[in-house]
Write a protein that holds these residues in place. Structure first.
Motif, PDB file in Angstrom:
ATOM      1  N   ARG A 141       0.792  -1.129  -0.294  1.00 27.06           N
ATOM      2  CA  ARG A 141      -0.079  -0.444   0.267  1.00 27.06           C
ATOM      3  C   ARG A 141       0.852   1.499  -0.044  1.00 27.06           C
ATOM      4  NH1 ARG A 141      -2.435   3.925   3.321  1.00 27.06           N
ATOM      5  NH2 ARG A 141      -4.270   4.679   3.466  1.00 27.06           N
ATOM      6  N   ASP A 142       0.630   2.141  -0.890  1.00 26.51           N
ATOM      7  CA  ASP A 142       1.511   3.259  -1.247  1.00 26.51           C
ATOM      8  C   ASP A 142       0.690   4.446  -1.264  1.00 26.51           C
ATOM      9  OD1 ASP A 142       3.977   4.959  -1.472  1.00 26.51           O
ATOM     10  OD2 ASP A 142       4.429   4.369  -3.783  1.00 26.51           O
ATOM     11  N   LEU A 143       1.969   5.491  -0.972  1.00 22.94           N
ATOM     12  CA  LEU A 143       0.361   6.612  -0.005  1.00 22.94           C
ATOM     13  C   LEU A 143       0.771   8.029  -0.546  1.00 22.94           C
ATOM     14  CD1 LEU A 143      -1.921   7.592   1.741  1.00 22.94           C
ATOM     15  CD2 LEU A 143      -1.035   7.757   3.389  1.00 22.94           C
ATOM     16  N   VAL A 144       0.539   9.163  -1.001  1.00 23.99           N
ATOM     17  CA  VAL A 144       1.070  10.452  -1.931  1.00 23.99           C
ATOM     18  C   VAL A 144      -0.047  11.192  -1.735  1.00 23.99           C
ATOM     19  CG1 VAL A 144      -0.148   9.612  -4.217  1.00 23.99           C
ATOM     20  CG2 VAL A 144       1.576  10.806  -4.093  1.00 23.99           C
ATOM     21  N   LYS A 186      -1.429  -2.701  -4.640  1.00 26.49           N
ATOM     22  CA  LYS A 186      -1.026  -3.539  -5.200  1.00 26.49           C
ATOM     23  C   LYS A 186      -0.449  -4.936  -5.166  1.00 26.49           C
ATOM     24  CE  LYS A 186      -3.081  -1.684  -9.138  1.00 26.49           C
ATOM     25  NZ  LYS A 186      -3.461  -0.531  -8.554  1.00 26.49           N
ATOM     26  N   LEU A 187      -0.900  -6.241  -5.672  1.00 32.27           N
ATOM     27  CA  LEU A 187       0.066  -7.220  -5.659  1.00 32.27           C
ATOM     28  C   LEU A 187       1.729  -6.713  -5.281  1.00 32.27           C
ATOM     29  CD1 LEU A 187      -0.779  -9.944  -4.985  1.00 32.27           C
ATOM     30  CD2 LEU A 187       0.242 -10.307  -7.527  1.00 32.27           C
ATOM     31  N   ALA A 188       2.303  -7.625  -4.464  1.00 31.00           N
ATOM     32  CA  ALA A 188       3.110  -7.021  -4.375  1.00 31.00           C
ATOM     33  C   ALA A 188       4.494  -8.986  -3.718  1.00 31.00           C
ATOM     34  CB  ALA A 188       3.912  -6.038  -3.692  1.00 31.00           C
ATOM     35  N   ARG A 202       2.322  -1.907 -10.695  1.00 33.13           N
ATOM     36  CA  ARG A 202       2.152  -0.910 -11.127  1.00 33.13           C
ATOM     37  C   ARG A 202       0.895   0.424 -10.461  1.00 33.13           C
ATOM     38  NH1 ARG A 202       3.873   2.277 -16.581  1.00 33.13           N
ATOM     39  NH2 ARG A 202       5.605   1.292 -15.548  1.00 33.13           N
ATOM     40  N   HIS A 203       1.395   0.871  -9.299  1.00 32.54           N
ATOM     41  CA  HIS A 203       0.057   1.663  -8.626  1.00 32.54           C
ATOM     42  C   HIS A 203      -0.685   2.448  -8.985  1.00 32.54           C
ATOM     43  CE1 HIS A 203       1.076  -0.062  -4.540  1.00 32.54           C
ATOM     44  NE2 HIS A 203       2.197   0.365  -4.982  1.00 32.54           N
ATOM     45  N   LEU A 204      -1.405   3.126  -9.389  1.00 34.17           N
ATOM     46  CA  LEU A 204      -2.699   3.997 -10.008  1.00 34.17           C
ATOM     47  C   LEU A 204      -3.203   5.034  -8.979  1.00 34.17           C
ATOM     48  CD1 LEU A 204      -3.619   5.159 -12.843  1.00 34.17           C
ATOM     49  CD2 LEU A 204      -5.449   3.995 -12.693  1.00 34.17           C
ATOM     50  N   PHE A 205      -2.463   6.328  -8.575  1.00 38.33           N
ATOM     51  CA  PHE A 205      -3.674   6.936  -8.556  1.00 38.33           C
ATOM     52  C   PHE A 205      -4.656   7.603  -9.104  1.00 38.33           C
ATOM     53  CE2 PHE A 205       0.741   6.238  -6.958  1.00 38.33           C
ATOM     54  CZ  PHE A 205       0.642   5.829  -5.720  1.00 38.33           C
ATOM     55  N   SER A 242       2.397   4.239 -10.869  1.00 39.97           N
ATOM     56  CA  SER A 242       4.301   4.195 -10.339  1.00 39.97           C
ATOM     57  C   SER A 242       3.933   2.911  -9.770  1.00 39.97           C
ATOM     58  CB  SER A 242       4.943   4.897  -9.559  1.00 39.97           C
ATOM     59  OG  SER A 242       6.591   5.573  -9.510  1.00 39.97           O
ATOM     60  N   ASP A 243       5.343   2.282 -10.100  1.00 37.32           N
ATOM     61  CA  ASP A 243       5.469   1.596  -8.840  1.00 37.32           C
ATOM     62  C   ASP A 243       6.618   1.495  -8.067  1.00 37.32           C
ATOM     63  OD1 ASP A 243       7.795   1.637 -10.575  1.00 37.32           O
ATOM     64  OD2 ASP A 243       7.426  -0.658 -10.925  1.00 37.32           O
ATOM     65  N   ALA A 244       5.973   0.728  -7.030  1.00 37.02           N
ATOM     66  CA  ALA A 244       7.186   1.397  -5.749  1.00 37.02           C
ATOM     67  C   ALA A 244       8.258  -0.076  -5.620  1.00 37.02           C
ATOM     68  CB  ALA A 244       6.693   1.248  -4.437  1.00 37.02           C
TER      69      ALA A 244
END
Length: 359
Positions: free
Chosen positions: A210-213, A230-232, A256-259, A265-267
């Motif tokens: 889980r990514d946060l921007v 996303k799956l990681a 890749r994350h879609l905001f 972007s992926d992390a």
């Protein structure tokens, strides 16, 4: 006369009953009917008299080698040596080295073990037996070997007296009594306890990232933070230095994350961390993690690669001597300042397998 004989018989019966009651008072039993005695001598006497009830394990557990043990094979207690011809009377052991001992009710008591009891014989590289455990459950004895039952001391031989020679001047030659040679009962060789295990391992887990921007203000109006999961995948290798401490190198990557603001972007994460763990049982271990990681968002053209602290927790559940089920949670706090996007906290949760290269 008959009255005296009857009194003597009654006194003898009373004394025997008292001794039997005292002996019973010194016996401890657990819920499975296994018995223990208050002293090694009482246990030895019960075995030699044929009244002892030999210990029977009730659990099942596969053999587990320690450091310095190359192989393990099955045998009986009496096959270990002459000191186990009658079996063993060993002090009840507690849980240790990831294996059980005896039930709590019998720990510290002296427990009889049959000479035909099956045991696991752990051997060094040269084939020497260095430790034994109970065969069915792999439970520990009080030491590397149980205490064998000493042979009963032989009865002293009657003194031998030379016959008297009859002669004009009689001389009587009296020989001194010949003392029997002492019987030396061999005992198991005292061995140095096995060292705490140290070993390398590899692991892999699959889960979610889980990514946060943070979104910049639009026309002076603050925007809400935007997140996506996303799956990681996580891969890593580590080394366990002792029962508590270890260290790991790891890598994580995601789809890749879609905001919501349309940015994608992926992390990608690469890091090092220390681990501190504790065994909850023979099969379950929990541990904490603390370290640093380099996190990169390659689609952020303004450049947003950051070195961040990382902390987390994990759990292992042993499936065998080397393979374990592994769970991980990792948290990467936001950095106080960053270039490009205003990246916030990153989290990872996954489950997978760990393989330990144990001796």
């Amino acid at each position: 006369m008959s009255f005296k004989l009857k009194g003597l018989a009654l006194a003898t019966m009373w004394l025997s009953a008292s001794m039997g009651a005292a002996a019973q008072a010194n016996i401890v039993k657990d819920a499975d009917g296994n018995t223990g005695y208050s002293s090694a001598e009482a246990c030895d006497a019960a075995v030699i008299a044929g009244t002892a009830k030999f210990y029977r394990p009730t659990t099942r557990m596969a053999p587990k080698r320690r450091a310095g043990e190359a192989t393990v094979s099955g045998m009986t207690l009496k096959e270990l040596g002459a000191e186990y011809e009658r079996g063993a009377c060993d002090k009840g052991a507690p849980h240790a080295f990831g294996r059980g001992g005896v039930s709590k009710a019998l720990q510290g008591s002296w427990i009889p073990f049959s000479p035909s009891m099956a045991v696991n014989a752990y051997k060094s590289k040269d084939g020497k037996v260095v430790r034994v455990s109970m065969r069915d459950c792999d439970n520990n004895f009080s030491g590397m070997f149980p205490r064998g039952i000493p042979a009963p001391a032989p009865k002293a031989a009657a003194p031998v007296v030379a016959p008297v020679a009859v002669a004009p001047a009689p001389v009587v030659a009296a020989l001194a009594p010949v003392a029997p040679a002492p019987v030396v009962t061999p005992a198991p060789v005292a061995l140095k306890p096995a060292a705490v295990l140290a070993f390398p391992y590899v692991f892999g887990t699959l889960g979610a990232q889980r990514d946060l921007v943070g979104n910049a203000p639009i026309d002076g109006i603050a925007q809400h933070d935007d997140h996506d999961s996303k799956l990681a995948l996580q891969l890593g290798a580590g080394y366990q230095f002792n029962k508590l401490w270890g260290a790991e190198a790891f890598a994580q990557t995601s789809r890749r994350h879609l905001f919501e603001n349309g940015f994608e972007s992926d992390a990608r994460t690469l890091g090092l961390r220390a681990t501190l763990g504790h065994d909850l049982s023979e099969t379950t271990r929990v541990f904490g993690k603390l370290g640093v990681a380099r996190i990169d968002h390659p689609q952020d053209t303004a450049g947003s690669a950051q070195t961040r602290p990382t902390l987390g927790v994990g759990m292992l559940y042993n499936l065998g001597n080397n393979l374990a089920l592994r769970g991980d949670f990792d948290h990467f706090p936001k950095k106080s300042s960053s270039a490009g996007k205003d990246w916030k906290a990153l989290n990872y949760l996954g489950i997978g397998l760990q393989y330990s290269f144990m001796p």
